[in-house]
Write an enzyme that holds these catalytic residues in place. Structure first.
Site, PDB file in Angstrom:
ATOM      1  N   SER A  29       0.853  -1.195   0.000  1.00 50.87           N
ATOM      2  CA  SER A  29       0.000   0.000   0.000  1.00 50.87           C
ATOM      3  C   SER A  29       0.883   1.237   0.000  1.00 50.87           C
ATOM      4  CB  SER A  29      -0.881   0.019   1.251  1.00 50.87           C
ATOM      5  OG  SER A  29      -1.545   1.271   1.356  1.00 50.87           O
ATOM      6  N   TYR A  80      -1.563  -0.408  10.203  1.00 52.60           N
ATOM      7  CA  TYR A  80      -1.755  -0.919   8.832  1.00 52.60           C
ATOM      8  C   TYR A  80      -0.551  -0.539   7.963  1.00 52.60           C
ATOM      9  CZ  TYR A  80      -3.698  -0.991   4.052  1.00 52.60           C
ATOM     10  OH  TYR A  80      -3.906  -1.197   2.705  1.00 52.60           O
TER      11      TYR A  80
HETATM   12  P1  NAP Z   1     -11.764  -5.176  -0.030  1.00 50.05           P
HETATM   13  O1  NAP Z   1     -12.582  -4.616  -1.126  1.00 50.05           O
HETATM   14  O2  NAP Z   1     -12.121  -4.876   1.385  1.00 50.05           O
HETATM   15  O3  NAP Z   1     -11.678  -6.777  -0.231  1.00 50.05           O
HETATM   16  C1  NAP Z   1     -10.921  -7.502   0.686  1.00 50.05           C
HETATM   17  C2  NAP Z   1     -10.850  -8.939   0.263  1.00 50.05           C
HETATM   18  O4  NAP Z   1      -9.993  -9.624   1.172  1.00 50.05           O
HETATM   19  C3  NAP Z   1     -12.196  -9.638   0.298  1.00 50.05           C
HETATM   20  O5  NAP Z   1     -12.200 -10.584  -0.748  1.00 50.05           O
HETATM   21  C4  NAP Z   1     -12.167 -10.322   1.658  1.00 50.05           C
HETATM   22  O6  NAP Z   1     -12.948 -11.494   1.732  1.00 50.05           O
HETATM   23  C5  NAP Z   1     -10.715 -10.701   1.755  1.00 50.05           C
HETATM   24  N1  NAP Z   1     -10.229 -10.913   3.111  1.00 50.05           N
HETATM   25  C6  NAP Z   1     -10.314 -10.078   4.180  1.00 50.05           C
HETATM   26  N2  NAP Z   1      -9.744 -10.641   5.250  1.00 50.05           N
HETATM   27  C7  NAP Z   1      -9.318 -11.864   4.865  1.00 50.05           C
HETATM   28  C8  NAP Z   1      -8.671 -12.924   5.515  1.00 50.05           C
HETATM   29  N3  NAP Z   1      -8.347 -12.853   6.814  1.00 50.05           N
HETATM   30  N4  NAP Z   1      -8.382 -14.053   4.813  1.00 50.05           N
HETATM   31  C9  NAP Z   1      -8.722 -14.154   3.494  1.00 50.05           C
HETATM   32  N5  NAP Z   1      -9.333 -13.181   2.826  1.00 50.05           N
HETATM   33  C10 NAP Z   1      -9.627 -12.046   3.504  1.00 50.05           C
HETATM   34  O7  NAP Z   1     -10.232  -4.741  -0.176  1.00 50.05           O
HETATM   35  P2  NAP Z   1      -9.410  -4.092  -1.421  1.00 50.05           P
HETATM   36  O8  NAP Z   1      -9.543  -2.631  -1.338  1.00 50.05           O
HETATM   37  O9  NAP Z   1      -9.699  -4.810  -2.665  1.00 50.05           O
HETATM   38  O10 NAP Z   1      -7.910  -4.422  -0.932  1.00 50.05           O
HETATM   39  C11 NAP Z   1      -7.177  -5.505  -1.437  1.00 50.05           C
HETATM   40  C12 NAP Z   1      -5.729  -5.304  -1.009  1.00 50.05           C
HETATM   41  O11 NAP Z   1      -5.270  -4.043  -1.500  1.00 50.05           O
HETATM   42  C13 NAP Z   1      -5.521  -5.271   0.500  1.00 50.05           C
HETATM   43  O12 NAP Z   1      -4.307  -5.921   0.825  1.00 50.05           O
HETATM   44  C14 NAP Z   1      -5.411  -3.793   0.797  1.00 50.05           C
HETATM   45  O13 NAP Z   1      -4.680  -3.535   1.974  1.00 50.05           O
HETATM   46  C15 NAP Z   1      -4.701  -3.310  -0.436  1.00 50.05           C
HETATM   47  N6  NAP Z   1      -4.856  -1.885  -0.710  1.00 50.05           N
HETATM   48  C16 NAP Z   1      -6.080  -1.351  -0.982  1.00 50.05           C
HETATM   49  C17 NAP Z   1      -6.181   0.005  -1.234  1.00 50.05           C
HETATM   50  C18 NAP Z   1      -7.491   0.689  -1.526  1.00 50.05           C
HETATM   51  O14 NAP Z   1      -7.551   1.927  -1.551  1.00 50.05           O
HETATM   52  N7  NAP Z   1      -8.571  -0.056  -1.784  1.00 50.05           N
HETATM   53  C19 NAP Z   1      -5.043   0.822  -1.198  1.00 50.05           C
HETATM   54  C20 NAP Z   1      -3.816   0.231  -0.929  1.00 50.05           C
HETATM   55  C21 NAP Z   1      -3.727  -1.119  -0.679  1.00 50.05           C
HETATM   56  P3  NAP Z   1     -14.497 -11.480   2.227  1.00 50.05           P
HETATM   57  O15 NAP Z   1     -15.279 -11.009   1.041  1.00 50.05           O
HETATM   58  O16 NAP Z   1     -14.803 -12.878   2.605  1.00 50.05           O
HETATM   59  O17 NAP Z   1     -14.545 -10.512   3.366  1.00 50.05           O
END
Ligand code: NAP
Length: 253
Positions: free
Chosen positions: A144, A158
């Site tokens: 991130s 985080y």
């Molecule tokens: P999201 O929309 O909240 O989706 C999270 C996903 O991770 C869902 O499929 C969820 O499954 C799964 N998950 C959560 N906890 C888990 C666990 N303990 N074991 C297995 N699966 C788990 O998140 P996102 O925004 O796509 O983020 C994806 C990645 O990108 C993360 O690592 C996040 O830190 C990183 N990131 C995101 C952003 C942003 O702005 N969105 C920015 C920087 C980095 P369920 O559906 O079952 O809950």
């Protein structure tokens, strides 16, 4: 469709992981869509892939537990030869100062975001390493921009957990570079997914948009495209590389 082997995407049921799963299937991978709780969201992703003629399975498993990691790789083994691991599953928490963070919060933050990714990478290396009879492959970690920004007054925990992912990416890349495995990462900026609402800030993307260099957030697909490129042979000399996918947010070291 070409057979590129199995691509495991943790947290593949929503957001960046779901976009990665869809693009991976188009690229010819058999896709294992991992999720923690939301089985129906994972099935939607897998069914869409199957409807387009691709191969996809789903597996429930919390990457922050040994049992969860074991379940994920048992499913992957049933699907065939592992080619790529995308360590995407991640969580945030509600805004807080470090002085107010509980042990339970810190434990969850590092268990899921850091230990989970390292444990999944360990399983992938055991299967991919040419030194252990594997055919090589790639690991892409999802870090991130927070790792560089530090995220004060919001979630330093985080940011630190993601900083550890950056260091892990560099270290593991060097460790397995001669064993046919490339290890890279992406550092997304503000991406329009449900993660912000899960951290108690449903309007975070909208509120931050005017201050973003490109005056817009990124999409899950824009991050997924970078992930798939790093995983592909097009990136054959890129390892230990961490690619900012942040629209110029936090691009300084
Ligand atoms: P999201 O929309 O909240 O989706 C999270 C996903 O991770 C869902 O499929 C969820 O499954 C799964 N998950 C959560 N906890 C888990 C666990 N303990 N074991 C297995 N699966 C788990 O998140 P996102 O925004 O796509 O983020 C994806 C990645 O990108 C993360 O690592 C996040 O830190 C990183 N990131 C995101 C952003 C942003 O702005 N969105 C920015 C920087 C980095 P369920 O559906 O079952 O809950």
């Amino acid at each position: 469709m070409s057979d590129r082997g199995v691509l495991v995407v943790t947290g593949g049921s929503r957001g960046i992981g779901a976009a990665t799963a869809r693009l991976a299937a188009v690229a010819g991978y058999a896709v294992l869509v991992n999720y923690a709780e939301n089985a129906s969201a994972a099935e939607v992703v897998a069914n869409a892939i199957r409807a387009d003629g691709g191969r996809a399975e789903t597996v429930r498993g919390d990457v922050g537990t040994q049992e969860g990691v074991a379940a994920i790789f048992a499913s992957a083994d049933r699907m065939g030869r592992l080619a790529v691991l995308v360590n995407n599953a991640g969580v945030v928490d509600h805004p807080a100062r470090v002085a107010d963070m509980s042990w339970a919060r810190l434990d969850r933050m590092f268990r899921i975001n850091t230990l989970g990714s390292i444990a999944c990478a360990r399983e992938a290396v055991r299967r991919l390493s040419t030194a252990q009879g594997g055919k090589g492959g790639a690991i892409v970690n999802v870090s991130s921009a927070a790792a560089k920004l530090g995220s004060p007054d919001q979630y330093v925990d985080y940011a630190s957990a993601k900083g550890a992912i950056d260091t892990f990416t560099v270290g593991l890349a060097k460790e397995v570079a001669a064993e046919g495995i490339r290890v890279c990462a992406v550092r997304p900026g503000i991406i329009d997914t449900e993660i912000h609402a899960s951290g108690g800030l449903p309007d975070r993307v909208r509120d931050m948009t005017p201050g973003l260099p490109m005056r817009r957030p990124g999409t899950a697909e824009e991050v997924a495209r970078a992930i798939l490129w790093l995983a592909s042979d097009e990136a054959s000399y890129s390892t230990g590389a961490i690619l900012d996918v942040s629209g110029a947010r936090a691009v300084l070291p």
